[in-house]
Design an enzyme around this catalytic site. Sequence first.
Site: not given
Length: 485
Positions: A51, A102
């Site tokens: 990610c 994120h």
Amino acid sequence: MKPNILLITVDQMRWDCLGVMGHPVIETPNLDALANKGVLFRSAYSATPICIPARAAIMTGMSQRSHGRVGYAERIPWNYAHTLAGELAKANYHTQCVGKMHVYPTRNLCGFHNVVLHDGYLHHNRRKDHTTADTHFDSCDDYLQWLRQMTGAQTDLTDLGLDCNASTVARPWHLEERLHPTNWAVTQSIDFLRRRDPGKPFFLWTSFVRPHSPLDPPQAYFDLYKDVDMPDSPVGTWVDQQAAEQSRNDPTMLFGIIAKRRLDRAKAGYYALITHLDDQIGRLLNALQEAGVHQDTLIVFTSDHGELMGDHHFFRKGLPYEGSAKIPLIVCDPGGQMGLKIGSEVREVVELRDIMPTLLEAAGVPIPHTVEGSSVLPLCKDKFECWRSYIHGEHALGQLSNHYVTDGKEKYIWYSQSGREQLFNLVDDPLELTDLSGTDEYKTRLNDWRTILVKELDGREEGYVDNGYLVAGRKPQTYLSHISV
């Protein structure tokens, strides 16, 4: 008037999970239509398929060597001079992200005017001993606050009992479908279309958390797949079957054999999440039409990385195999303003760092010198003279730390801790069933690819190269030192 830009990203979606890619089970009519009206990329990759580094590539246009994130590392500040949203904002775009960022600190805008945040269920952000009031999940996550307002209770993302890395366990969503985070992301994106500044072009990044686990599709979508007899996952002749037999039942495992019934149920949940996403993406595209901006908007769809889902008995991501590192990528210009070759396919190898220069070129915005990717618009117009010959990818993953280089036709893999090499012919063997690294026929090609990787790693602080040779056993790092200062 400059074009509006809609970037749609999903989390952990395999490259082959599109009907237009010939998948034997999954239904994705809206994304298939987007591909048929746009350009479909057949060899798109995530250089560091996890990610955080994947999002760094999207946001900065840099290679992993430059943005510095070569594995999964939390709490490393995002301090980049040039970001995709920042450059578009400076060029008078109204910029908004909805969904997963994120980044660190959690509410770092990274150049956006506004972020409506839902990073999903992240272990780090839920640990009160690891976070402060301005970074803890309960305080920072906009979706959770909204969900609790809607339900009138202390609802949490863990209520189903599923972990965010439980790639082998699936259960239907337990609340109304409209409360699912996928629906929420589209609802918030549509609300931005209502509230945007009509005097400016917009850049909207709709960033979905699904189909990343937990595998929790709404019941109606789970029912579409739960009784399907799923095709078996590919398992290469190179796989250590004995080691796979020794790893069973852990729902968050990276490697091991699980019962076909459980694996089929996991696939059902995963495919159901993707079809659910497809319907909600269709809802968002319809909202563009209702807002009167569909013909003026460039649409790009992709994923940050894939999901192995049992390929070679592996699960999740981080490995260099196709199910993990290869991603879907679609570019569509509904109004035909940019002269893209409608309904075409591109087989040249592209990477997530190419998204930033692509969108900046489409917007007529100068591309910063820090950007190392290349705009794919010439590929979409079939008007390019030359393109890169390969990409280099990697991931620091303990004993499975790896590097790969590929041109989309062949792939060379080197495991940095053991020194193990693999070579696959992706044209004849797209499922990577046969490792050719030990064959006489491919000895020259193996050496050619090894030489390329040596060039990529020469001078790296980990010391992977010494006197022109790859050196196994050097300690991998999840981030490079130049971004920690």
